[in-house]
Scaffold this motif. Structure first.
Motif, mmCIF file in Angstrom:
data_model
loop_
_atom_site.group_PDB
_atom_site.id
_atom_site.type_symbol
_atom_site.label_atom_id
_atom_site.label_comp_id
_atom_site.label_asym_id
_atom_site.label_seq_id
_atom_site.Cartn_x
_atom_site.Cartn_y
_atom_site.Cartn_z
ATOM 1 N N TYR A 103 0.848 -1.190 0.000
ATOM 2 C CA TYR A 103 0.000 0.000 0.000
ATOM 3 C C TYR A 103 0.884 1.241 0.000
ATOM 4 O O TYR A 103 1.589 1.526 0.960
ATOM 5 C CB TYR A 103 -0.920 -0.007 1.217
ATOM 6 C CG TYR A 103 -1.873 1.164 1.264
ATOM 7 C CD1 TYR A 103 -2.761 1.401 0.221
ATOM 8 C CD2 TYR A 103 -1.892 2.039 2.350
ATOM 9 C CE1 TYR A 103 -3.641 2.468 0.248
ATOM 10 C CE2 TYR A 103 -2.765 3.112 2.390
ATOM 11 C CZ TYR A 103 -3.636 3.316 1.342
ATOM 12 O OH TYR A 103 -4.507 4.377 1.360
ATOM 13 N N GLU A 104 0.837 2.002 -1.088
ATOM 14 C CA GLU A 104 1.800 3.077 -1.298
ATOM 15 C C GLU A 104 1.702 4.204 -0.285
ATOM 16 O O GLU A 104 2.701 4.799 0.088
ATOM 17 C CB GLU A 104 1.640 3.633 -2.715
ATOM 18 C CG GLU A 104 1.922 2.591 -3.795
ATOM 19 C CD GLU A 104 1.771 3.171 -5.183
ATOM 20 O OE1 GLU A 104 1.547 4.395 -5.285
ATOM 21 O OE2 GLU A 104 1.889 2.411 -6.165
ATOM 22 N N PHE A 105 0.489 4.505 0.171
ATOM 23 C CA PHE A 105 0.319 5.657 1.065
ATOM 24 C C PHE A 105 0.299 5.258 2.535
ATOM 25 O O PHE A 105 0.027 6.084 3.388
ATOM 26 C CB PHE A 105 -0.968 6.393 0.698
ATOM 27 C CG PHE A 105 -0.973 6.921 -0.709
ATOM 28 C CD1 PHE A 105 -0.303 8.091 -1.027
ATOM 29 C CD2 PHE A 105 -1.630 6.235 -1.721
ATOM 30 C CE1 PHE A 105 -0.289 8.567 -2.325
ATOM 31 C CE2 PHE A 105 -1.622 6.704 -3.021
ATOM 32 C CZ PHE A 105 -0.954 7.872 -3.326
ATOM 33 N N GLY A 106 0.602 4.007 2.812
ATOM 34 C CA GLY A 106 0.629 3.562 4.198
ATOM 35 C C GLY A 106 2.011 3.156 4.651
ATOM 36 O O GLY A 106 2.154 2.445 5.639
ATOM 37 N N GLY A 135 10.843 8.995 -4.321
ATOM 38 C CA GLY A 135 11.280 9.579 -5.567
ATOM 39 C C GLY A 135 10.133 9.754 -6.534
ATOM 40 O O GLY A 135 10.322 9.967 -7.725
ATOM 41 N N GLY A 136 8.882 9.673 -6.046
ATOM 42 C CA GLY A 136 7.717 9.834 -6.904
ATOM 43 C C GLY A 136 7.158 8.517 -7.388
ATOM 44 O O GLY A 136 6.022 8.447 -7.825
ATOM 45 N N SER A 137 7.952 7.426 -7.304
ATOM 46 C CA SER A 137 7.507 6.123 -7.782
ATOM 47 C C SER A 137 8.027 5.033 -6.858
ATOM 48 O O SER A 137 9.238 4.831 -6.773
ATOM 49 C CB SER A 137 7.996 5.871 -9.212
ATOM 50 O OG SER A 137 7.481 6.835 -10.103
ATOM 51 N N PRO A 138 7.153 4.323 -6.147
ATOM 52 C CA PRO A 138 7.607 3.238 -5.266
ATOM 53 C C PRO A 138 8.349 2.176 -6.069
ATOM 54 O O PRO A 138 7.979 1.850 -7.196
ATOM 55 C CB PRO A 138 6.308 2.688 -4.686
ATOM 56 C CG PRO A 138 5.327 3.808 -4.811
ATOM 57 C CD PRO A 138 5.703 4.542 -6.061
ATOM 58 N N TYR A 262 -7.757 -0.718 -3.555
ATOM 59 C CA TYR A 262 -9.011 -0.295 -2.935
ATOM 60 C C TYR A 262 -8.942 1.139 -2.414
ATOM 61 O O TYR A 262 -9.764 1.957 -2.751
ATOM 62 C CB TYR A 262 -9.413 -1.273 -1.801
ATOM 63 C CG TYR A 262 -10.848 -1.117 -1.361
ATOM 64 C CD1 TYR A 262 -11.884 -1.564 -2.156
ATOM 65 C CD2 TYR A 262 -11.148 -0.527 -0.141
ATOM 66 C CE1 TYR A 262 -13.198 -1.425 -1.762
ATOM 67 C CE2 TYR A 262 -12.459 -0.399 0.270
ATOM 68 C CZ TYR A 262 -13.485 -0.825 -0.538
ATOM 69 O OH TYR A 262 -14.778 -0.683 -0.139
ATOM 70 N N ASP A 263 -7.955 1.432 -1.580
ATOM 71 C CA ASP A 263 -7.736 2.793 -1.099
ATOM 72 C C ASP A 263 -8.931 3.369 -0.352
ATOM 73 O O ASP A 263 -9.191 4.562 -0.375
ATOM 74 C CB ASP A 263 -7.379 3.723 -2.265
ATOM 75 C CG ASP A 263 -6.584 4.952 -1.786
ATOM 76 O OD1 ASP A 263 -6.051 4.897 -0.654
ATOM 77 O OD2 ASP A 263 -6.532 5.933 -2.520
ATOM 78 N N SER A 264 -9.700 2.513 0.292
ATOM 79 C CA SER A 264 -10.826 2.927 1.139
ATOM 80 C C SER A 264 -11.762 3.920 0.459
ATOM 81 O O SER A 264 -12.007 5.020 0.971
ATOM 82 C CB SER A 264 -10.311 3.526 2.450
ATOM 83 O OG SER A 264 -9.494 2.618 3.134
ATOM 84 N N PRO A 265 -12.311 3.587 -0.720
ATOM 85 C CA PRO A 265 -13.173 4.558 -1.399
ATOM 86 C C PRO A 265 -14.464 4.846 -0.634
ATOM 87 O O PRO A 265 -15.071 5.907 -0.815
ATOM 88 C CB PRO A 265 -13.478 3.873 -2.738
ATOM 89 C CG PRO A 265 -13.275 2.416 -2.475
ATOM 90 C CD PRO A 265 -12.178 2.336 -1.480
#
Length: 269
Positions: A103-106, A135-138, A262-265
């Protein structure tokens, strides 16, 4: 009174004057040569200009770097991201949302006094994106652990030799494997909690008259460990190398990453 007269021959006087004029340049030349020799002996080289970065920073010398070997990468549970592999290195504090770290934002990474936005991420010498988190890209958008040869991290600051986009903080450099010289393949299947299912398939062409390549595909499906939602990730990698001669090669890489996390929409409905 006695007077004595002395007579001087004109030819003798002329010869003497000529001898003086002829001898003088010889003495002058010897004097100049001696002075020049003395001046050359006194010249000293006290320094030189360094114009190459490798010489200036001491490439090849012992530096503060840490590494995750390929054996460690392959021994990790299947599906774990390359970012999460940094947690095994001293000085790196890695926190991820979930066991896989996809999960990129966690995710968060701290190295001593540096946070995630100050760490540079590099893949095969290419900086990842811009001056932003990861760097903008995981890194796990571009490579699976099975295709990594090593991860080399520099926990210090100011490594001017690293090709990071803008960071002068720590650098994490990822290196992918080269295609094998032998034809073959690899198939793995992983199952786990939260209905985790992950498959990995890799095919190698082997060396064919200087050409060798591989292509791999991984598919990850799982429920979120907390709350509703699923993870659906399909990742395809390919690399081809053609060797013209001992010092000339042409390399081509391909990556396709389709990731729905998913990102909890529902929280934004």
């Amino acid at each position: 009174m006695r007077t004595t007269n002395k007579y001087f021959s004109p030819s003798l006087i002329s010869a003497s004057i000529a001898a003086i004029f002829v001898a003088s340049p010889v003495f002058s030349q010897e004097s100049d040569t001696s002075q020049t020799a003395d001046a050359e002996e006194k010249i000293q080289v006290v320094g030189r200009r360094i114009s190459e970065t490798e010489i200036a920073i001491g490439t090849g010398e012992v530096t503060n770097t840490l590494a995750v070997t390929r054996e460690a990468l392959l021994s990790a549970p299947a599906g774990i991201s390359g970012l999460k592999m940094l947690e095994s290195l001293p000085g790196f504090n890695v926190q991820t949302d979930g066991a896989l770290g996809l999960y990129e934002f966690g995710n968060s990474v701290n190295v001593r006094a540096f946070n995630l936005s100050q760490i540079g991420f590099v893949l095969n010498g290419v900086p990842m994106g811009r001056s932003d988190a990861f760097g903008g890209s995981p890194i796990f958008r571009y490579v699976d652990n099975e295709n990594l040869a090593s991860v080399v991290a520099s926990p210090g600051a100011g490594d001017v030799s690293a090709p990071s986009y803008s960071s002068l903080g720590p650098i994490a450099s990822y290196y992918s494997v080269a295609p094998s010289d032998e034809m073959g393949g690899l198939v793995s299947m992983t199952i786990g909690d939260d209905n985790l299912q992950r498959s990995f398939v890799k095919l190698e062409t082997g060396d064919i008259n200087g050409f060798k390549a591989y292509i791999s595909r991984s598919k990850t499906d799982s429920d979120l460990w907390r709350g509703p939602g699923t993870i659906d990730r399909e990742h395809i990698e390919g690399k081809a190398i053609y060797t013209f001669d001992q010092g000339t090669t042409l390399e081509f890489s391909y990556v396709a990453n389709d990731f729905f996390d998913y990102d909890s929409p529902s929280s934004f409905a």
